[in-house]
Design an enzyme around this catalytic site. Structure first.
Site, mmCIF file in Angstrom:
data_model
loop_
_atom_site.group_PDB
_atom_site.id
_atom_site.type_symbol
_atom_site.label_atom_id
_atom_site.label_comp_id
_atom_site.label_asym_id
_atom_site.label_seq_id
_atom_site.Cartn_x
_atom_site.Cartn_y
_atom_site.Cartn_z
ATOM 1 N N HIS A 18 -7.185 4.587 -1.634
ATOM 2 C CA HIS A 18 -5.792 4.313 -2.564
ATOM 3 C C HIS A 18 -6.084 5.472 -3.235
ATOM 4 O O HIS A 18 -6.279 5.708 -4.397
ATOM 5 C CB HIS A 18 -5.920 2.754 -2.840
ATOM 6 C CG HIS A 18 -4.803 1.968 -3.151
ATOM 7 N ND1 HIS A 18 -5.181 1.536 -4.390
ATOM 8 C CD2 HIS A 18 -3.616 2.856 -2.805
ATOM 9 C CE1 HIS A 18 -3.865 0.827 -4.500
ATOM 10 N NE2 HIS A 18 -2.783 2.079 -3.861
ATOM 11 N N ARG A 19 -4.948 5.789 -3.175
ATOM 12 C CA ARG A 19 -4.290 7.280 -4.131
ATOM 13 C C ARG A 19 -5.645 8.186 -4.243
ATOM 14 O O ARG A 19 -5.450 8.569 -5.008
ATOM 15 C CB ARG A 19 -3.563 6.476 -5.300
ATOM 16 C CG ARG A 19 -2.920 5.525 -5.600
ATOM 17 C CD ARG A 19 -2.818 4.691 -6.713
ATOM 18 N NE ARG A 19 -1.851 3.661 -6.765
ATOM 19 C CZ ARG A 19 -1.451 2.691 -7.347
ATOM 20 N NH1 ARG A 19 -1.791 2.982 -8.736
ATOM 21 N NH2 ARG A 19 -1.141 1.813 -7.498
ATOM 22 N N GLU A 45 -4.187 7.776 1.311
ATOM 23 C CA GLU A 45 -3.327 7.265 0.640
ATOM 24 C C GLU A 45 -2.707 7.604 -0.441
ATOM 25 O O GLU A 45 -3.618 7.693 -1.270
ATOM 26 C CB GLU A 45 -3.420 5.964 1.028
ATOM 27 C CG GLU A 45 -2.137 5.427 0.555
ATOM 28 C CD GLU A 45 -1.264 4.133 -0.398
ATOM 29 O OE1 GLU A 45 -0.159 4.376 -0.832
ATOM 30 O OE2 GLU A 45 -2.412 4.843 -1.801
ATOM 31 N N ASP A 47 1.389 8.553 -2.922
ATOM 32 C CA ASP A 47 2.510 8.306 -3.372
ATOM 33 C C ASP A 47 3.061 8.917 -3.180
ATOM 34 O O ASP A 47 3.005 10.335 -4.076
ATOM 35 C CB ASP A 47 2.609 7.430 -4.450
ATOM 36 C CG ASP A 47 1.316 6.370 -4.517
ATOM 37 O OD1 ASP A 47 1.322 4.801 -3.638
ATOM 38 O OD2 ASP A 47 0.215 6.176 -5.479
ATOM 39 N N HIS A 60 2.399 8.558 -8.569
ATOM 40 C CA HIS A 60 2.501 6.590 -8.491
ATOM 41 C C HIS A 60 3.961 6.465 -8.731
ATOM 42 O O HIS A 60 4.697 5.403 -8.351
ATOM 43 C CB HIS A 60 0.829 5.888 -8.660
ATOM 44 C CG HIS A 60 1.099 4.912 -8.223
ATOM 45 N ND1 HIS A 60 1.940 3.629 -9.182
ATOM 46 C CD2 HIS A 60 1.607 3.579 -7.081
ATOM 47 C CE1 HIS A 60 2.686 2.410 -8.427
ATOM 48 N NE2 HIS A 60 2.022 2.320 -7.255
ATOM 49 N N GLU A 119 3.439 7.505 1.316
ATOM 50 C CA GLU A 119 3.956 5.774 1.302
ATOM 51 C C GLU A 119 4.939 6.535 0.208
ATOM 52 O O GLU A 119 4.814 7.079 -0.993
ATOM 53 C CB GLU A 119 3.116 4.880 -0.120
ATOM 54 C CG GLU A 119 3.568 4.118 -0.209
ATOM 55 C CD GLU A 119 3.369 3.004 -1.586
ATOM 56 O OE1 GLU A 119 2.052 2.878 -1.233
ATOM 57 O OE2 GLU A 119 3.872 2.167 -1.136
ATOM 58 N N LYS A 121 7.677 6.227 -2.328
ATOM 59 C CA LYS A 121 8.129 5.314 -3.137
ATOM 60 C C LYS A 121 10.062 5.313 -3.274
ATOM 61 O O LYS A 121 11.049 6.080 -2.928
ATOM 62 C CB LYS A 121 8.016 5.859 -4.595
ATOM 63 C CG LYS A 121 6.311 5.968 -4.989
ATOM 64 C CD LYS A 121 5.570 5.301 -4.617
ATOM 65 C CE LYS A 121 4.915 4.114 -5.611
ATOM 66 N NZ LYS A 121 3.895 2.991 -4.287
ATOM 67 N N ASP A 248 -9.895 1.039 -3.733
ATOM 68 C CA ASP A 248 -10.248 2.403 -4.690
ATOM 69 C C ASP A 248 -11.173 3.131 -5.151
ATOM 70 O O ASP A 248 -11.270 3.217 -5.453
ATOM 71 C CB ASP A 248 -9.962 0.652 -5.392
ATOM 72 C CG ASP A 248 -8.657 0.424 -6.076
ATOM 73 O OD1 ASP A 248 -7.606 1.155 -5.843
ATOM 74 O OD2 ASP A 248 -8.471 -0.601 -6.635
HETATM 75 O O1 G3P Z 1 -0.387 2.062 1.035
HETATM 76 C C1 G3P Z 1 -1.058 0.090 0.249
HETATM 77 C C2 G3P Z 1 -0.981 0.087 -1.355
HETATM 78 O O2 G3P Z 1 -0.773 1.757 -1.921
HETATM 79 C C3 G3P Z 1 0.710 -0.176 -1.739
HETATM 80 O O3 G3P Z 1 0.933 -0.699 -3.727
HETATM 81 O O4 G3P Z 1 1.437 -0.061 -5.365
HETATM 82 O O5 G3P Z 1 -0.418 0.835 -5.008
HETATM 83 O O6 G3P Z 1 1.355 1.862 -4.123
HETATM 84 P P1 G3P Z 1 1.177 0.947 -4.469
HETATM 85 MG MG MG Z 2 0.354 3.644 -2.172
#
Ligand code: G3P
Ligand code: MG
Length: 268
Positions: A18-19, A45, A47, A60, A119, A121, A248
């Site tokens: 995640h990120r 992943e 953003d 993000h 992702e 935004k 994470d």
């Molecule tokens: O794509 C899953 C997750 O990343 C969504 O929430 O706010 O971390 O981008 P956020």
């Molecule tokens: Mg995300």
């Protein structure tokens, strides 16, 4: 129109950083993506936002304050201004000089080495200007780098996904959610944009949704907020039958996941 299959292994669970590896590196940086790969993640992943001059930047928040040395809205600063900022020192002085990378820089460095979930935004899709829209640019970069088979594009906004589907019929889409939804609602959202996967908050994930999607060849991925990103959440995703989890801290999660899978081998 058919549904692009997406970067899913035929039989397997995706551990998605995640990120990037955001526990050990500043999130959404090349260091975090390299760290995720080294930690054994199957996918990263990230953003995507747009700079004031319309360039896709990996960050993000809608503002620069939390994760860079700058301040104010990302969409109010040009790419040159954003690239001059330090996106590592807020996390640790060890990462001073780390930058918020462009999407292109991430594709150049990581493309073909690991699957990537982009992702978009919501804010990026709203940014108006005399440049191509974010969906057109993301699709163009994926094609330019030959990554249509290894990238999955997601968004919380179905209108953005519909736009992306119209522009890129061959690239896989994931529908994001953060509210309880019935299997019927999920299937309707997914059918409308020919999505390959459904990305739900692990706390809201149900076995019913997974059981409705799997016979149709559709996948389910579970994400969480920062405090909830625990072994318990991953275990819940596994027990619901999900196909992936946004972690994470992908290193320890890899070990827990592999241990669980070994113990439960052969179980449906
Ligand atoms: O794509 C899953 C997750 O990343 C969504 O929430 O706010 O971390 O981008 P956020
Ligand atoms: Mg995300």
């Amino acid at each position: 129109m058919t549904t692009p299959a997406g970067p899913f292994p035929p039989d397997g669970f995706l551990l998605i950083a995640h990120r990037g590896d955001n526990r050990n590196f500043p999130e959404n940086t090349l260091a975090a993506f390299e760290g995720a790969l080294a930690a054994g993640a199957d996918m990263v992943e990230l953003d995507v936002a747009l700079s004031a001059d319309g360039r896709p930047v990996v960050i993000h928040d809608d503002t620069l304050d939390r994760t860079t040395s700058g301040a104010g809205r990302v969409s109010a600063r040009t790419l040159a201004e954003i690239e001059a900022l330090d996106a590592g020192s807020w996390f640790s002085p060890r990462f001073s000089g780390e930058r918020a990378p462009t999407l292109e820089a991430v594709f150049r460095r990581m493309g073909g080495r690991i699957r990537i979930n982009v992702e978009i935004k919501k804010e990026a899709a709203k940014t108006a200007g005399p440049f191509p829209d974010v969906c057109g640019q993301v699709a163009g970069l994926i094609r330019q780098h030959g990554l249509a088979g290894s990238v999955l594009v997601s968004c919380f906004d179905d209108a953005v996904l519909a736009d992306f589907r119209r522009i890129a019929p061959e690239i896989a889409i994931g529908v994001l959610s953060d509210r309880p939804e019935t299997p019927g609602e999920v299937l309707g959202r997914m059918e409308a944009v020919k999505a390959a996967s459904y990305h739900q908050n692990a706390a809201l994930l149900t076995r019913g949704v997974v059981e409705a999607l799997h016979p149709r060849g559709l996948r389910v991925l579970a994400w969480t907020g920062r405090r909830e990103n625990t072994w318990e959440a991953l275990k819940k995703a596994l027990e619901c039958g999900a196909d992936g989890f946004f972690a994470d801290d992908p290193g320890p999660m890899r070990k827990l996941l592999d241990g669980w899978r070994e113990k439960n081998a052969g179980r449906a």
